[in-house]
Structures are given as structure tokens and as C-alpha cells.
Design an enzyme around this catalytic site. Structure first.
Site, PDB file in Angstrom:
ATOM      1  N   TYR A 153       0.781  -1.178   0.106  1.00 33.80           N
ATOM      2  CA  TYR A 153       0.089   0.001   0.062  1.00 33.80           C
ATOM      3  C   TYR A 153       0.919   1.127   0.032  1.00 33.80           C
ATOM      4  O   TYR A 153       0.768   2.164  -0.816  1.00 33.80           O
ATOM      5  CB  TYR A 153      -1.157  -0.149   1.159  1.00 33.80           C
ATOM      6  CG  TYR A 153      -1.762   1.206   1.269  1.00 33.80           C
ATOM      7  CD1 TYR A 153      -2.709   1.615   0.392  1.00 33.80           C
ATOM      8  CD2 TYR A 153      -1.606   2.286   2.247  1.00 33.80           C
ATOM      9  CE1 TYR A 153      -3.466   2.657   0.442  1.00 33.80           C
ATOM     10  CE2 TYR A 153      -2.487   3.441   2.145  1.00 33.80           C
ATOM     11  CZ  TYR A 153      -3.495   3.626   1.432  1.00 33.80           C
ATOM     12  OH  TYR A 153      -4.225   4.571   1.245  1.00 33.80           O
ATOM     13  N   PRO A 183      -3.787  12.534   2.902  1.00 31.29           N
ATOM     14  CA  PRO A 183      -4.427  12.384   4.185  1.00 31.29           C
ATOM     15  C   PRO A 183      -3.811  11.532   5.199  1.00 31.29           C
ATOM     16  O   PRO A 183      -3.341  10.233   4.771  1.00 31.29           O
ATOM     17  CB  PRO A 183      -5.814  12.235   4.038  1.00 31.29           C
ATOM     18  CG  PRO A 183      -5.800  12.368   2.677  1.00 31.29           C
ATOM     19  CD  PRO A 183      -4.556  12.190   1.998  1.00 31.29           C
TER      20      PRO A 183
HETATM   21  P1  NDP Z   1     -13.582   4.545   0.630  1.00 27.34           P
HETATM   22  O1  NDP Z   1     -13.373   3.149   0.604  1.00 27.34           O
HETATM   23  O2  NDP Z   1     -14.698   5.059   1.289  1.00 27.34           O
HETATM   24  O3  NDP Z   1     -13.897   5.113  -0.899  1.00 27.34           O
HETATM   25  C1  NDP Z   1     -12.943   4.380  -1.988  1.00 27.34           C
HETATM   26  C2  NDP Z   1     -13.618   4.842  -3.246  1.00 27.34           C
HETATM   27  O4  NDP Z   1     -12.732   4.214  -4.358  1.00 27.34           O
HETATM   28  C3  NDP Z   1     -15.180   4.255  -3.504  1.00 27.34           C
HETATM   29  O5  NDP Z   1     -15.959   4.948  -4.179  1.00 27.34           O
HETATM   30  C4  NDP Z   1     -14.804   2.861  -4.490  1.00 27.34           C
HETATM   31  O6  NDP Z   1     -15.868   2.680  -5.513  1.00 27.34           O
HETATM   32  C5  NDP Z   1     -13.529   3.686  -5.374  1.00 27.34           C
HETATM   33  N1  NDP Z   1     -12.877   2.522  -5.778  1.00 27.34           N
HETATM   34  C6  NDP Z   1     -12.144   1.590  -5.606  1.00 27.34           C
HETATM   35  N2  NDP Z   1     -11.718   0.708  -6.304  1.00 27.34           N
HETATM   36  C7  NDP Z   1     -12.097   0.934  -7.479  1.00 27.34           C
HETATM   37  C8  NDP Z   1     -12.054   0.752  -8.778  1.00 27.34           C
HETATM   38  N3  NDP Z   1     -11.110  -0.476  -9.192  1.00 27.34           N
HETATM   39  N4  NDP Z   1     -12.646   1.209  -9.703  1.00 27.34           N
HETATM   40  C9  NDP Z   1     -13.169   2.678  -9.436  1.00 27.34           C
HETATM   41  N5  NDP Z   1     -13.464   2.887  -8.396  1.00 27.34           N
HETATM   42  C10 NDP Z   1     -12.838   2.127  -7.342  1.00 27.34           C
HETATM   43  O7  NDP Z   1     -12.094   5.083   0.654  1.00 27.34           O
HETATM   44  P2  NDP Z   1     -11.798   6.968   1.173  1.00 27.34           P
HETATM   45  O8  NDP Z   1     -12.715   7.695   0.443  1.00 27.34           O
HETATM   46  O9  NDP Z   1     -11.250   6.715   2.389  1.00 27.34           O
HETATM   47  O10 NDP Z   1     -10.287   6.718   0.117  1.00 27.34           O
HETATM   48  C11 NDP Z   1     -10.250   7.622  -1.123  1.00 27.34           C
HETATM   49  C12 NDP Z   1      -8.671   7.672  -1.542  1.00 27.34           C
HETATM   50  O11 NDP Z   1      -8.084   8.182  -0.367  1.00 27.34           O
HETATM   51  C13 NDP Z   1      -8.097   6.533  -1.793  1.00 27.34           C
HETATM   52  O12 NDP Z   1      -7.128   6.526  -2.690  1.00 27.34           O
HETATM   53  C14 NDP Z   1      -7.321   6.110  -0.431  1.00 27.34           C
HETATM   54  O13 NDP Z   1      -6.220   5.186  -0.616  1.00 27.34           O
HETATM   55  C15 NDP Z   1      -6.885   7.514   0.138  1.00 27.34           C
HETATM   56  N6  NDP Z   1      -6.652   7.700   1.439  1.00 27.34           N
HETATM   57  C16 NDP Z   1      -7.675   7.212   2.321  1.00 27.34           C
HETATM   58  C17 NDP Z   1      -7.514   7.637   3.748  1.00 27.34           C
HETATM   59  C18 NDP Z   1      -8.245   7.101   4.923  1.00 27.34           C
HETATM   60  O14 NDP Z   1      -7.787   6.970   6.072  1.00 27.34           O
HETATM   61  N7  NDP Z   1      -9.431   6.674   4.736  1.00 27.34           N
HETATM   62  C19 NDP Z   1      -6.042   8.345   3.994  1.00 27.34           C
HETATM   63  C20 NDP Z   1      -5.203   8.543   3.078  1.00 27.34           C
HETATM   64  C21 NDP Z   1      -5.736   8.264   1.737  1.00 27.34           C
HETATM   65  P3  NDP Z   1     -16.561   1.402  -5.921  1.00 27.34           P
HETATM   66  O15 NDP Z   1     -16.181   0.512  -4.826  1.00 27.34           O
HETATM   67  O16 NDP Z   1     -18.102   1.700  -6.176  1.00 27.34           O
HETATM   68  O17 NDP Z   1     -15.811   1.168  -7.252  1.00 27.34           O
HETATM   69  C1  8X3 Z   2      -4.577   5.531   4.684  1.00 32.50           C
HETATM   70  C2  8X3 Z   2      -3.903   6.231   5.906  1.00 32.50           C
HETATM   71  O1  8X3 Z   2      -2.015   5.310   7.345  1.00 32.50           O
HETATM   72  O2  8X3 Z   2      -3.854   3.715   6.985  1.00 32.50           O
HETATM   73  O3  8X3 Z   2      -3.865   5.870   3.453  1.00 32.50           O
HETATM   74  O4  8X3 Z   2      -2.040   4.464   5.292  1.00 32.50           O
HETATM   75  S1  8X3 Z   2      -2.857   4.860   6.243  1.00 32.50           S
END
Ligand code: NDP
Ligand code: 8X3
Length: 252
Positions: A153, A183
């Protein structure tokens, strides 16, 4: 005339919150993700609440034919994309390097690096001739540091960091802004997905914290997207107040 934002991963978390924030501020929104039912529900909410135009597009970012078909078949008016929020992504598993599932690794590489790049390239090709646009990429604190069992990751998010820098350089002649948002812990569906539905493991991530929520990230992204034309935030790390980085938390 309303501006247009294209959001990947709009069916949950940050993407969904961004769709609401931008729609509330009169942007027309292209919402994408794999879950068609959620896209349809969100489209209805956005249309009824904010009276903006909404285009839901269901596709998997890992499938390059689906990505290019979705972007290239946009109706002409929707091709004038002002902001791309390149957000779809996930963590799959959290295991020692020697124990991790190769399927999990493939899923993360295919989604967070390859799918991420397919979308950014397809949308950038619409921005280049217009010599305008703003690409906002979702990295992570895991793009800046590597923590135990974060191996693949963290590698994919380091790639997001590198690709954001690369895009910023190559798209410079076209005045396309590139912002990477990194984030820390944010309570969305992220951890439930990472731990494959294990809610106890997911909840533990946020134990003793007031973590970020999706709306915090949407506010930040909206701020970055609405700065004056000559200003670009290149790289932004954001955590909750009880988190300093990947290693230091002050949990109650
Ligand atoms: P969620 O799991 O709440 O949302 C993830 C979104 O990504 C969903 O809408 C999902 O839609 C979509 N997605 C995943 N795989 C695919 C795919 N193959 N094709 C199209 N859409 C896809 O996660 P977050 O909103 O928290 O995360 C969003 C981003 O932020 C990610 O890149 C994550 O790595 C990053 N992030 C998150 C953090 C956290 O702690 N939450 C911190 C730092 C970064 P669906 O399943 O409908 O396809
Ligand atoms: C998501 C935040 O700390 O789980 O990217 O990697 S952490």
C-alpha cells in the site's frame, strides 16, 4: 457558466463528500465508481438538492478500455473538465511482507497506480488542448513514510507522489495544476475495505482518536481547487490533530 468536476471513487468516502461539496458550490459533477446503484442514488440527491447537472459513469479504473471509453464518450459539453479529483483507491490487507497475499498486491497496484494513471492521462488529454485544468490526486501519509505491514500500500502511494510530481512537470507547458493531497487516518469505508469487512479491526484504527472525516478532505480539496488561477498548492499533508505522522498518535 458552471464549472465541471470529474470525481473517481464517488460512491463512498472522500469522493462522495467532494461530489456534495462541489455540487453545493454550483459545479456540474461527473461521479464515477463501480457501484452503479450508489452512483444513481447520489446522482438523485445531488440533482434534487443542488440543481446542478450530474453525470454518473460506472467503470472500473483498473480496466483501461473502460476508462478510455468512459472519458472519450463524454458528451461534448462534459469534456470541458475544470477539475479532476483522482481519488479511487484502496488498501487490501495489512500483512508482513512474506505473508501478504499476491492478489491483494495486484489489486492495489492495478487500482492505485495503473488505474490512477489511466484516469489522469485520459482526462489530461482533454485539458491539454484547452491549456487549463486542475488534477487533484489522493496520496496518503503512506506516500511519505512506510509503516510496518504497509509494504505494498505504501509503495502504491509513494508512486502516487512520484506520478504527481511527474504530471506537474510534463503538464507545466499547458498550465495544468497538479495537487497531491496526503491524508492521515480518516474514518470512511477505507479500513472496512482494507480488513475485508472485519469491523472490529477497522474500528481499532480510529480507537482513541477524533479522526479526519470525509468532509474535512472535501473542504481541503475544494479550497485547493478554488484558489486564484496563478496559485497552485502542489503537495499537502493533512492529519487529525491527534496524529503527527504514520508513527506518532496521541490516543486517548
Ligand atoms: P472509501 O473506501 O470510502 O472509498 C473508495 C472509493 O474508491 C469508492 O468510491 C470505490 O468505489 C472507489 N474504488 C475503489 N476501487 C475502484 C476501482 N477499481 N474502480 C473504480 N473505483 C474504485 O475510501 P476513502 O474515501 O477513504 O479513500 C479514497 C482515497 O483516499 C483512496 O485513494 C485512499 O487510498 C486514500 N486515502 C484514504 C485515507 C483514509 O484513511 N480513509 C487516508 C489517506 C488516503 P466502488 O467500490 O464503487 O468502485
Ligand atoms: C490511509 C492512511 O495510515 O492507513 O492511506 O496508510 S494509512
Amino acid at each position: 457558466m458552471n464549472k465541471t468536476v470529474f470525481i473517481t471513487g464517488a460512491t463512498a468516502g472522500f469522493g462522495e463528500a467532494c461530489a456534495k461539496k462541489f455540487a453545493a458550490n454550483n459545479y456540474n459533477v461527473i461521479i464515477t465508481g463501480r457501484r452503479q446503484d450508489r452512483l444513481e442514488q447520489l446522482a438523485e440527491v445531488l440533482t434534487q438538492t443542488y440543481s446542478v447537472a450530474v453525470l454518473p459513469l460506472a467503470f472500473d479504473v483498473r480496466n483501461r478500455e473502460q476508462v478510455s471509453a468512459a472519458v472519450n464518450s463524454l458528451p461534448e459539453a462534459w469534456k470541458q473538465i475544470d477539475v479532476l479529483i483522482n481519488n479511487a483507491g484502496l488498501a487490501a490487507g495489512k500483512d508482513d511482507f512474506d505473508q501478504a497475499s499476491l492478489d491483494d498486491w495486484d489489486t492495489m497496484v492495478d487500482t492505485n497506480i495503473k488505474g490512477f494513471a489511466y484516469v489522469a492521462q485520459a482526462v489530461s488529454r482533454l485539458m491539454v488542448p484547452r491549456k487549463r485544468g486542475h488534477i487533484i490526486n489522493l496520496g496518503s501519509v503512506a506516500a511519505k513514510q512506510v509503516y510496518a505491514q504497509g509494504n505494498m500500500y505504501c509503495a502504491t502511494k509513494h508512486a502516487v507522489d512520484a506520478l504527481s510530481q511527474g504530471m506537474r512537470i510534463d503538464l507545466l507547458p499547458y498550465h495544468i495544476k497538479v495537487t497531491a493531497i496526503h491524508p492521515g487516518a480518516a474514518n470512511t469505508e477505507f479500513s472496512t475495505v482494507r480488513f475485508k469487512g472485519d469491523r472490529i479491526a477497522a474500528d481499532k484504527v480510529y480507537e482513541g482518536l477524533i479522526p479526519l472525516i470525509a468532509e474535512d478532505i472535501a473542504e481541503t480539496i475544494f479550497y485547493c481547487a478554488t484558489l486564484p488561477e496563478h496559485v497552485c498548492i502542489n503537495d499537502l499533508v493533512i492529519t487529525c490533530t491527534q496524529q503527527a505522522d504514520c508513527f506518532y498518535y496521541d490516543r486517548e
